[in-house]
Write an enzyme that holds these catalytic residues in place. Structure first.
Site, short mmCIF file in Angstrom:
data_model
loop_
_atom_site.label_atom_id
_atom_site.label_comp_id
_atom_site.label_asym_id
_atom_site.label_seq_id
_atom_site.Cartn_x
_atom_site.Cartn_y
_atom_site.Cartn_z
N ASP A 24 5.13 3.61 4.99
CA ASP A 24 5.04 3.55 3.54
C ASP A 24 6.46 3.60 2.95
O ASP A 24 7.44 3.84 3.66
CB ASP A 24 4.20 4.73 3.05
CG ASP A 24 3.76 4.62 1.60
OD1 ASP A 24 3.87 3.52 1.03
OD2 ASP A 24 3.31 5.63 1.04
N GLU A 61 10.35 -0.30 0.68
CA GLU A 61 10.87 -1.44 -0.07
C GLU A 61 12.42 -1.49 -0.13
O GLU A 61 12.92 -2.59 -0.37
CB GLU A 61 10.32 -1.41 -1.50
CG GLU A 61 8.85 -1.68 -1.61
CD GLU A 61 8.00 -0.51 -1.11
OE1 GLU A 61 6.92 -0.76 -0.56
OE2 GLU A 61 8.44 0.63 -1.27
N ASP A 84 -0.80 0.68 -4.02
CA ASP A 84 -1.38 1.68 -4.92
C ASP A 84 -2.10 1.00 -6.08
O ASP A 84 -1.55 0.81 -7.17
CB ASP A 84 -0.28 2.60 -5.45
CG ASP A 84 0.37 3.43 -4.36
OD1 ASP A 84 -0.18 3.45 -3.24
OD2 ASP A 84 1.42 4.03 -4.61
#
Length: 950
Positions: A477, A480, A614
């Site tokens: 997770d 980015e 999300d």
């Protein structure tokens, strides 16, 4: 002048007059809502109009002053092709020279190469002739492994280009069979150090798909006049129409007749991709790198998708167990709470295969640790053993940020100290010290996935933690990469000014930046580009700094031989982490890896799965989930799903029921929601539990279909989840449909997606000859050929799943399996969906142990069925038989739907080798008057057989 290379001749053709490189001035009568940005930061009116664009000052926020007109703009500046170009059977090579009034910032000399990579794929490469520029290494992202063109191989396209030294250079690739324009750079392009602009003309009647990752409120087709920003960032998927976690500069153009072509810009720098207001152009506006463009001739959308994957790589096989249902929640407070959830699924008789843990399990949110108070090692390991004893699996989250331990803490944390010793953390571009970010543990540093030491470091980290906790998969997770600091993008160097209070240790304040970040060089061209600024944070049209809540663009990576700027490789971070994690996990477990990653880039599907991020518990988020998953399928990432029932905010009973009825048929199927949101496990409401049992029961029956589809994806670049238009491109009605989807080429899912909805208006394709019938997989009711749009009664606890005639589905013959091992222990059943007399049906089955890394021990069987008015034959052919356990399972039964009522079956005979025997059967009528014939077969799964009905 344009020169044409005629593909069929595989030689040089005559020069002829073609479209001029400079076209008529565009009309500037464009309303504000339709204006597409044609300029860059700081452009003035003169420069704008010299590009052939329109200028109109306005006070309306978000409306560009320099914009495209309603036809292809002219340009007085660009490049000419030098006279010494080389044209051969393999393509074109030459030198481009800048020319015009507005070229002061242009790179003056460019190397041009247009290569005919294969009969259906061309590659256009343009780069600086004087200096090396960032180009994605093929060791990181493939660029295709093409064989040289054979002497008798015929290209499907032809190349034309401007060969005049006085006219601006343009090129076009045209499909030979029908003259369709595949790529036409009718507008002269711009190539500066930090700005590349390349456009193509498009057929305005075509639909355009791809280019993401976005949560698109407008659905699957791109909307003319829209701009898509490709810049990975930590932005919740619940925010529609803005740049999210991944970057995929690939599109498919589909004509009303069902012909398709596509293109892929192999470039990792940030970009805006602008779709012309009149649907007649597409412009790549890129802030670095090179032009490395692949053009795909098609001619079907399935062929374009396969051609794209022949470049970036085909998807990895997923473990069989990962196709089961998954349960997770951010906010499980103790291992006991997780265990209770696990037990409640069993008690509710809802299938469950994999239990997940979010960052709750960690000690102070540090990677590779267990919270000794709430997730003590002995209790967690005991729980995982129980899961494994039941044939289920366990996945944990891991974030890239490694706690940056301060000397004053007296803390021994090997992931940090080992990384320092191996000198493998991303560095700032000024002091060349590990760049400090802040994520869940507090002050953190980031592994440099390009560094030659990082693979061994990451593998050792995984192996060490796996010795303590036998997880089966990893969830990467925040990659980015996410950063709670550098909110304004100005933080070129960050330090921890108060180690005694940073981190705070409290979740309430942990996300508030406690670092001190400073700007060292406000003129840095990468942190603060001045030529063109992509629309980062596109939903709010804010053009946020590139470093907004991530690393600064001046940060330094290394491959051991050279420095690499974050500016160039930002979009690669997540894919690189996923790749190294998958490689390490395969080594540590000795089995096929299962990695789910949030950030992605082309080739991601060759390594890992993805989830849509999300989302929120809203009906709009439910609807967009399938849109995103279909887009990801086009990008070569098949193992994708959404957070079922919604991640952010409280779900509702109705929404959760409808979501599982969709999510049960997405390849990755997981319920997950956030800290503080109400529990939403599927057993919480009676109606949701009923809907889940029905939908998941069918999913588990269909697992062989899905797994075999993954095998064909890995072998032949076929898609697992598909838009209807991929299977039925010639039916223009399908081109705008994105609230239905298909699994493989056979199974059609038509869910309810709106609050209060009790019926679904669904489209049933007629098929290539207009004769496709559809059968419900729940009750075998028939939708007759040519039905088109139908209204289907869909109560809250039901959904609509149909199979197309002409298909054979191998299924697990069980409706009660609670886990994948239970489903695999059952016999197989073949469901034959027949059409009219004289028609045929096909299917296949791939079997292995579900976890081998290399597919060296497997069995592959194909099935073919034909029928007339008086007889029918089902033939199984074993194409490969390398999996010994296939002999231990059976095809226990065959169900044939659609046998003509006039066919009076008197006997059913199966032949296996030299053995021939009669088998029992029975017939019942279907809703259209045809018959459902059920046959007791009981033949080994790896046996070739011939079943004759007469």
């Amino acid at each position: 002048m344009r020169t044409i290379l005629v593909a069929t001749a595989l030689g040089l053709a005559a020069t002829h007059k073609a479209v001029s490189a400079v076209v008529a001035k565009a009309s500037c009568s464009v309303d504000d809502a339709s204006k597409s940005d044609c300029g860059f930061i700081g452009i003035d009116q003169g420069t704008c109009e010299s590009k052939g664009c329109c200028w109109a000052e306005t006070s309306t926020d978000g409306t560009p002053w320099c914009f495209f007109g309603d036809s292809t703009p002219t340009s007085s500046s660009g490049y000419t092709l030098s006279a010494d170009y080389k044209l051969s059977n393999s393509g074109l090579k030459g030198t481009l020279m800048a020319t015009g009034d507005d070229i002061a910032n242009y790179l003056q000399t460019l190397d041009l190469s247009i290569t005919f990579e294969s009969a259906d794929t061309a590659r256009v490469q343009i780069t600086d002739a004087a200096n090396e520029r960032w180009t994605i290494p093929e060791s990181l992202v493939p660029a295709g492994d093409f064989e040289p063109l054979g002497a008798d191989e015929e290209l499907q396209y032809e190349l034309s280009f401007t060969n005049s030294t006085t006219e601006l250079f343009t090129f076009a690739l045209v499909r030979k069979a029908d003259g369709a324009v595949l790529f036409d750079s009718a507008e002269a392009f711009r190539f500066e150090d930090q700005y590349i602009e390349l456009s193509t003309a498009l057929p305005p009647t075509n639909h355009l798909f791809g280019v993401g990752e976005y949560s698109r409120s407008t659905g699957l087709p791109l909307v003319p006049g829209s701009s898509t920003t490709l810049w990975a960032r930590d932005m919740a998927a619940a925010n529609f129409d803005t740049n999210l976690y991944g970057s995929h500069p690939f599109y498919v153009s589909l004509s009303a007749e069902g012909k398709a072509h596509g293109a892929f810009l192999r470039n990792s720098n940030g970009m805006d991709v602008v779709y012309g207001a009149n649907a007649d152009s597409l412009t790549f506006k890129v802030i670095g790198g090179v032009v490395d463009l692949f053009v795909f001739a098609g001619t079907t959308p399935a062929m374009v998708a396969a051609q794209y994957q022949s470049v970036v790589g085909k998807p990895a096989m997923m473990p069989y167990w990962s196709l089961g249902f998954h349960q997770c929640k951010y906010g499980y407070q103790t291992v006991g709470e997780v265990e209770e959830v696990w037990q409640n699924y069993t008690a509710a008789k809802i299938p469950l295969d994999t239990v997940w843990m979010d960052i709750d399990y960690m000690e102070a949110w540090k990677d590779w640790t267990l919270d000794p108070a709430n997730f003590p090692t002995d209790e967690v390991t005991s729980f995982v053993e129980a899961i494994h004893d039941n044939g289920q699996h366990f996945v944990v989250i891991v974030d890239p940020g490694i706690l940056a331990v301060d000397d004053s803490w007296d803390m021994d944390y090997a992931p940090f100290t080992d990384g320092l010793e191996m000198d493998l953390f991303v560095k700032d571009g000024f002091n060349r010290e590990p760049y400090m970010t802040q994520v869940w543990p507090g002050p953190t540093v980031m592994p440099d996935w390009f560094h030659p030491n990082t693979s061994a470091y990451w593998t050792d980290s995984i192996a060490t933690f796996h010795e303590t906790l036998k997880f089966d998969g990893l969830w990467t997770d925040m990659n980015e990469v996410s950063n709670f600091c550098n909110d304004n993008g100005l933080g070129q160097v960050c330090v921890n000014p108060d180690p005694a209070n940073c981190p705070t240790g409290s979740l309430d304040t942990q996300t508030i930046c406690c670092l001190e970040c400073t700007t060292v060089d406000e003129a840095d061209a990468h942190d603060f580009p001045t030529v063109y600024q992509i629309n980062n944070d596109a939903k709010w049209d804010s053009h946020a700094a590139l470093g907004h809540k991530t690393l600064p663009m001046s940060a330094i990576h290394t491959d051991g031989e050279r420095d690499i700027l974050e500016y160039d490789v930002h979009n690669l971070f997540g894919m690189m982490e996923a790749r190294l994690t998958a490689e390490a996990l395969a080594e540590v477990r000795g089995a096929r890896p299962f990695v789910v990653s949030r950030s992605s880039f082309p080739s991601h599907g060759s390594h890992a799965a993805h989830w849509t991020g999300d989302n929120a518990a809203t009906w709009d988020d439910l609807k967009v989930s399938s849109v995103t998953i279909m887009n990801m399928a086009l990008y070569g990432i098949p193992m994708v799903g959404s957070d079922i029932c919604g991640f952010i905010d409280d779900t509702t009973e109705e929404l959760c029921a409808r979501w599982i009825e969709v999510g049960a048929f997405h390849p990755f199927s997981r319920n997950h929601n956030t800290l503080g949101a109400m529990p939403q496990e599927l057993y919480r409401w009676d109606s949701v539990a009923e809907a889940a049992r029905a939908a998941l029961s069918l999913r588990y029956q269909l697992l062989p279909v899905m797994y075999t589809s993954f095998y064909r994806a890995q072998r032949a670049a076929e898609l697992v989840v598909r838009p209807l238009w991929l299977n039925y491109p010639s039916e223009a009605e399908t081109h705008a449909i994105d609230d239905q989807f298909m699994l493989d080429d056979a199974v059609l899912v038509s869910p309810a997606l709106a609050e209060g909805q009790t019926s679904v208006r669904a489209y049933f394709p007629a098929g290539p000859n207009g004769g496709t019938k559809w059968y419900s997989l729940f009750d075998h009711s028939v939708v007759e050929a040519g039905a088109g749009w139908l209204e289907l009664d869909t109560p809250l606890t039901s959904t609509n799943v149909h199979v197309a005639s002409g298909s054979i589905l191998p299924m697990h013959d069980t409706t009660t399996a609670m886990t994948v091992p239970e489903a695999r222990a059952a016999n197989y059943a073949l469901l034959v969906a027949a059409g009219a007399a004289g028609s045929s049906a096909q299917g296949d089955l791939f079997i292995d142990d579900g976890e081998q890394v290399e597919l060296t021990a497997s069995t592959y069987v194909t099935y073919a069925y034909t029928q007339t008015e008086s007889e029918a034959t089902l033939v199984a052919t074993v194409a490969e038989d390398g999996y010994p356990a296939a002999a231990e399972s059976e095809v226990g039964s065959v169900v044939i739907l659609g046998v003509p009522a006039s066919f009076r079956i008197s006997q059913a005979v199966v032949t296996v080798g030299d053995d021939q025997r009669s088998v029992e059967f029975n017939s019942t009528p279907l809703s259209d008057g045809s018959l459902e014939v059920s046959i007791d077969l009981n033949v080994a799964t790896n046996a070739a057989f011939n079943l004759q009905l007469s």
